[in-house]
Design an enzyme around this catalytic site. Sequence first.
Site, mmCIF file in Angstrom:
data_model
loop_
_atom_site.group_PDB
_atom_site.id
_atom_site.type_symbol
_atom_site.label_atom_id
_atom_site.label_comp_id
_atom_site.label_asym_id
_atom_site.label_seq_id
_atom_site.Cartn_x
_atom_site.Cartn_y
_atom_site.Cartn_z
ATOM 1 N N CYS A 18 -25.229 -9.330 -19.713
ATOM 2 C CA CYS A 18 -26.655 -9.580 -19.607
ATOM 3 C C CYS A 18 -26.954 -11.058 -19.805
ATOM 4 C CB CYS A 18 -27.407 -8.778 -20.658
ATOM 5 S SG CYS A 18 -27.110 -7.010 -20.553
ATOM 6 N N GLY A 46 -26.623 -10.373 -14.569
ATOM 7 C CA GLY A 46 -27.137 -9.011 -14.554
ATOM 8 C C GLY A 46 -28.080 -8.795 -13.393
ATOM 9 N N ASN A 121 -28.035 -9.397 -25.545
ATOM 10 C CA ASN A 121 -26.842 -9.539 -24.708
ATOM 11 C C ASN A 121 -25.639 -9.321 -25.605
ATOM 12 O OD1 ASN A 121 -25.145 -12.435 -23.272
ATOM 13 N ND2 ASN A 121 -24.736 -10.283 -22.969
ATOM 14 N N GLY A 122 -24.823 -8.336 -25.269
ATOM 15 C CA GLY A 122 -23.627 -8.096 -26.075
ATOM 16 C C GLY A 122 -23.317 -6.613 -26.160
ATOM 17 N N TYR A 260 -14.656 -16.189 -15.829
ATOM 18 C CA TYR A 260 -15.284 -15.355 -14.822
ATOM 19 C C TYR A 260 -16.809 -15.296 -14.875
ATOM 20 C CZ TYR A 260 -16.462 -10.902 -12.520
ATOM 21 O OH TYR A 260 -17.011 -9.931 -11.731
#
Lengths: 474, 474, 474, 474
Positions: A18, A46, A121-122, A260
Amino acid sequence: MNYSRTGKCPFDAMNEECGVFGVYSPTKKDLGSMVFYGLYALQHRGQESAGIAVSSGDGIIYHKGMGLVPYAFSNFSLNNFPKSNVSIGHVRYSTTGSSNILNGQPLVFTGKRGKIALAHNGNIVNSDQLREELIKDGIIFQTNIDTEVIAALINKYSDKDLIEGVKMAAEKLIGAFTLLIMTKDVLIAVRDSYGIRPLCLGKLDDNIIVSSETCALDSVRAEFVRDMKPGEILVSDKNGTVSFYMEKKRESLCIFEHVYFARPDSIIDGCSVYDARQKSGRLLAKKYPVEADIVSGVPDSAVVAARSYAEESGIPYVEALTKNRYVGRTFIQPDQKSREKYVDVKMNALKFNVEGKRLVLLDDSIVRGTTSKKIVTMLKKAGAKEVHLRICSPIIKHPCYFGIDMQTHDELIGNNRTEKEIAEELGADSVRYMKIEDLKEACSSSDLGFCMACFDGKYPMPVDGKDKDKLRLK
Amino acid sequence: MNYSRTGKCPFDAMNEECGVFGVYSPTKKDLGSMVFYGLYALQHRGQESAGIAVSSGDGIIYHKGMGLVPYAFSNFSLNNFPKSNVSIGHVRYSTTGSSNILNGQPLVFTGKRGKIALAHNGNIVNSDQLREELIKDGIIFQTNIDTEVIAALINKYSDKDLIEGVKMAAEKLIGAFTLLIMTKDVLIAVRDSYGIRPLCLGKLDDNIIVSSETCALDSVRAEFVRDMKPGEILVSDKNGTVSFYMEKKRESLCIFEHVYFARPDSIIDGCSVYDARQKSGRLLAKKYPVEADIVSGVPDSAVVAARSYAEESGIPYVEALTKNRYVGRTFIQPDQKSREKYVDVKMNALKFNVEGKRLVLLDDSIVRGTTSKKIVTMLKKAGAKEVHLRICSPIIKHPCYFGIDMQTHDELIGNNRTEKEIAEELGADSVRYMKIEDLKEACSSSDLGFCMACFDGKYPMPVDGKDKDKLRLK
Amino acid sequence: MNYSRTGKCPFDAMNEECGVFGVYSPTKKDLGSMVFYGLYALQHRGQESAGIAVSSGDGIIYHKGMGLVPYAFSNFSLNNFPKSNVSIGHVRYSTTGSSNILNGQPLVFTGKRGKIALAHNGNIVNSDQLREELIKDGIIFQTNIDTEVIAALINKYSDKDLIEGVKMAAEKLIGAFTLLIMTKDVLIAVRDSYGIRPLCLGKLDDNIIVSSETCALDSVRAEFVRDMKPGEILVSDKNGTVSFYMEKKRESLCIFEHVYFARPDSIIDGCSVYDARQKSGRLLAKKYPVEADIVSGVPDSAVVAARSYAEESGIPYVEALTKNRYVGRTFIQPDQKSREKYVDVKMNALKFNVEGKRLVLLDDSIVRGTTSKKIVTMLKKAGAKEVHLRICSPIIKHPCYFGIDMQTHDELIGNNRTEKEIAEELGADSVRYMKIEDLKEACSSSDLGFCMACFDGKYPMPVDGKDKDKLRLK
Amino acid sequence: MNYSRTGKCPFDAMNEECGVFGVYSPTKKDLGSMVFYGLYALQHRGQESAGIAVSSGDGIIYHKGMGLVPYAFSNFSLNNFPKSNVSIGHVRYSTTGSSNILNGQPLVFTGKRGKIALAHNGNIVNSDQLREELIKDGIIFQTNIDTEVIAALINKYSDKDLIEGVKMAAEKLIGAFTLLIMTKDVLIAVRDSYGIRPLCLGKLDDNIIVSSETCALDSVRAEFVRDMKPGEILVSDKNGTVSFYMEKKRESLCIFEHVYFARPDSIIDGCSVYDARQKSGRLLAKKYPVEADIVSGVPDSAVVAARSYAEESGIPYVEALTKNRYVGRTFIQPDQKSREKYVDVKMNALKFNVEGKRLVLLDDSIVRGTTSKKIVTMLKKAGAKEVHLRICSPIIKHPCYFGIDMQTHDELIGNNRTEKEIAEELGADSVRYMKIEDLKEACSSSDLGFCMACFDGKYPMPVDGKDKDKLRLK
């Protein structure tokens, strides 16, 4: 440039995570627009849903929608948002099939401290245990996202003070979390004590901005100030901006942000994503040379590394594969049978370039190996005499519990195989992965140490050895 | 790889044109699916609308929709198409704002020869005159697309025979046209006598396939057979495949197919798009060297050339710009005022790479110059000491009447300016364009001569010297 | 027939409330379909959103959508629902502009007793206090609907047992509530101790069905068994069906169910809605005769009464107004200025029938008076010599706190006016309302006593004398 | 009131036809809005698609969309239309499954007389022959709607003058047609020489309005001027309004306009639809009395007649059936199996009213008999002792070729059956139809004679004796 990996997902890929973006302004402004642009620049993190919350005098107004940022807001005019002091936004990637607007973020809730919006986020490792405890406390849950657990936890500890509550909740959370929290007049940003996910601080005039990546600061023409520290809780309100710090833990920035996830124009904790990829290519060339006619990279994320491999090795860089830019998550297969044609639609070998050639092909990583196999087959069919894979990261041997969608040991092609066995499996003439030390070196300008648990199994915190698919049965 | 230019459009770009894909099968098969995949691979040639027609025993069934191929077919199951002998498809790009499903293709009509579907790529210079003549004949028009004129014209001459009608109509048409025509049991493909737009022939088992580009043959795993010849009319039916030829004209393949339009993995009339771009970069390096620290290309279309410029010059290749892959035509600006932030959202300078550097930046072409100006400004702001533009095509001095959206002399930055004046206008330290001879050399493996009228004003056919904006007032 | 009142809303109307439908089956069946049809028949009780939940082995699957039932489920195949033992559904009407899928029902949540789905029809008077108390307990709220408060309350008291929890929660709730609650294998139905909203029990083969109205039983061909009693908690599971009873309170069925809400083919607590309306007309004729040429009713809900007025009075029944059946909530006014034409679009006077006539016009009720005024004006313009209004309910003098959207004393035309003053205000030649005793007589076959607080101010429970607009500021 | 019959369609019904509305204003005004409201009032004549065209200086701008008027225009702001002198609109009902926006109207085309918009209500019997002739002339057709044939025909004869062309085309057309035609500055209205479909003239300030029914004049507050005469061609432009007349034919207003199609508040050719229905009921009572306890009408269209039957007979009127107002064409059946439950969802018997009663039930007409059978069954199941059907029109024995969807002799239940046999087939205790003379009498205030071919087979023009399903194989 190379940050878009959406297209790769259907085959074999880690899924993105995210992105969060927030702003505090001492004077009331059109912050919704700014957050919209910030999310736009974080779109690669996202694509499932997007949402923005803004403060409004005595409350919080928000909108969430499915799909890319402009789609999510296509039926909602940003002019509906009032001028305000605080706004946060979120783009979401979900690994579950049942994507659902009810799971969209920010999550807006009312509790002891009034109306609060929360973006996360996580991935929380102990969310099941926390959820159970909270249920015992009398809490009910309406979704199965970690964010709701975090919200309830923050609320639980906020009897006197929200910041105190955030701090206490953060200390209970095991896992990766970058949080943006807002009330009608305060912006709070949290980066977990390990620093697993990135979060940086920017400034635009008198606005304080927090963002998952620096590229979003650039996109709104804000100035980069500094990265948030692991364990930092930053609070912005009319009295200014102050930071609190939680106990330090082992520095554990997810190295896949460099390999990435992140956009190459982002700089994370002092290390340029672009630079790290470039160095990776160079190191691979030094360590794993091979006699070949051409070097190429799997688009988009391995192109930078492949080019520096070429420079280092003196073998010319030539594109071996082209990618259909328009293939996305929106692809609806006509039917099951035609699915196998899919990879041809998505990527195409440049026969002209590869015919009769011995090829070194760089890719960022190999998870399950299915895409890699298709690509090797395609290149051989196009006439490549040899295909030597060089991978810009070590062998993935362990699942990730912190937000990357690699779920069980069994699905990982590198789990129990040697490089030779992997090469055989993929039909490649050779496969060589980066060594952990080399990847560390490539990212050595980072101010922060890394989590490399998917390579070495050394998780920064206890994870109970559970495979993630069990964890997901919530 | 580099064929996606959608993102660039809002600034300053030639708009893409259309793509066609057709198939004839002696036995009834699920051809709709194959055409769907073919169009998918041609998506870069048109994102406004898509359509597929298939024969059905005694008639033709078709579906058209707005947007990218999967969107256009999101409410239509390909299973609705019966197994059939013939199918054609079309992706459309339109230069007018009022995009409209009524203008979508293939155009299906009933006339002297029964039900016919027609798909067209190109631009008819004399369509206004033809339209007027046909109106005098008693024809009524329901759209303002050239395709409807072509349909009426084919019908006009088809008293005895459809192929005869197609031939006679083709001889009346002045301009660029690649046509696919189908009845319930025949597939006809036409390439205009100048060969302005590409069209190639493929084979998959016993299916005969025609496609705008070879990349779509690859995507359905068909074999490339040969390019259609200028003036060729190919007919496939149960009796096999035969070709008729119209009078030859000056060979005039649009050189912008190589510079910008086509996918780099396509090979057009014997010349690899990728190769042509690579050679362009090399030639620019030889002819217009400059003392610099780094070389870079505007993504996506100038990257191949930039890399070969780097190789030739010995100056290292480094990305200077990154692109937000998710910015598309769907972008809905929050409001007018925030529009100016747009370019930052779309492209970002890699400060890390350009700061303090003297930069050679390659781009495919410059039309109006507005994007180039923004890019130069952005790079300078990011710290580039010098920006030297090297353009992979000559100065555009003349409008195009054959399908590229460069409409009037006045809008062209190169119309009345020297390279020096252009550099000044753009804020660049130098700007050098390819010479016409050099571009020819880069594309010298082409079996076909080129139209370069936008550079040299030598139109392959009389165009009345009219600016296109007048032509468009239909 | 007369139950559709949607069309009237934009002018001056009580808004509809909600409808619930649930089923328990001892064997696993396609219950989703049955609930779909049930909701369809209850559509008149809520057109804003619809939702269905079904049990699935170890959990609950649900879908909610905006709009009429078929729209809400247009992107969702009922086949996605597994065969199951329990299913509940809900149609919602909301009085707030910000209608939102996040507020849709059933509400599905996980708490002490696992996964639970909850559907609610009614209005909780003390929800603000309860919400505050629950927030003190540590609960967070994600919506502002009463249902979420009820869910948290049920969970709070469910330490040992869900039914116990439902019972204790129900005892804390002040206001109107009809609840359907399901776990993966149990169906619970609750009717508040006052019986304010209707709820009936049906049977189809071995399925136990609960529904807001009997018309929905008919629509799935189920047999009516009996009405749920005020204070009844009915539990259906594999052990059969049992009922628990809470302390009895003053019987208080909302009399507006008969006057306006319910479908005329429903029978509520032993009293036929149709019959009640018919008797009302007759009583009005007896009590408030007037010398006139024709009698008519405002479509749809006053037609039955008007016809019996005609029969009783001997004055012929003639339609005075026709209604555009296609005008709905979907109406999007071209612009502000053309809004005033709206009423002509919605309803039209039958000039042919009313010209030169003295007219008795029956309507079900008058809230704000704005529609009535427009109708009287329209009829006079069409040539009616006299318009005598006869209203099938007493003067509304007090707001409703139990689910009808009459919010403040000030907005009620009957608040401080005599019939004569109201007639003047509306431009009518006379206005006569039913007496409370007469309305009681019309509904005398009811097994249950009525709440008539909007007429007499005698609320069945303490409501703090607060106007509803204050209550709504949550 | 009773004009909505959409709901009945899925069972057994004549499908509605189309509606047209047009306006000419000597000064430029916002006519699009007015036409929007006009179409809204004509919605009962067609719910499949809607479209509006307005003149714009040198051309015509139009929008068409699928669904009800507000849906069709939900993505289009009427503000996009310029102020103009002419505008026409159309609502369409189609009998074919493949409803398609390409078939929407008005049809806008460019021919000898420039840009023209055409809207058509009716059905052309010789359209196949005309189509073939026009194809011989070199015309191509893009749809299979009659309107395109009419457009080509008008164009064919418009060498010198549009009005001349319209006149000559109208003389070639065999069948029913009401046409609105507009150029950028002229409005032309045509009613066929038989007067099969209605068309009336209105006035609002200095605007000239033409509309299918008077109810749409009322809805925009225009004044009714007069009905258009059969064979009249009315032309409105800056020079004023003049009429031309074609040769008179046998007056043939479709009597089903009164029986079923038109809104009861419309007055067609001097005869009130409401009045005609009322008289029908009275006549049925006189001619076909029956000993019964109650009288009722199938909602909505037979309620007026049923009430006058009740008055005449002295038997009390009571509702026997209630209708779900929300059932529409949007209904998506969960699956095939649940389709049989459909009728219960759509209509419900009022058990309370019919139990133990002998019932006279009026309906407007019987086509295939399937709905009637279901209704009778439902009433009997609800306890009706006897059901006597009284039909407000004669036995339908012949197909209609002029716009009503009764396609073949075979499907008509009345084709080869006596009243007694029909009663048996439907399970009714008796069925009596109106006599032709009686229906004539009920409509005797009409200025125009009627087409009653579906009853008596006396078609006003030669129709080749072909069943319509053959005619439809275009």
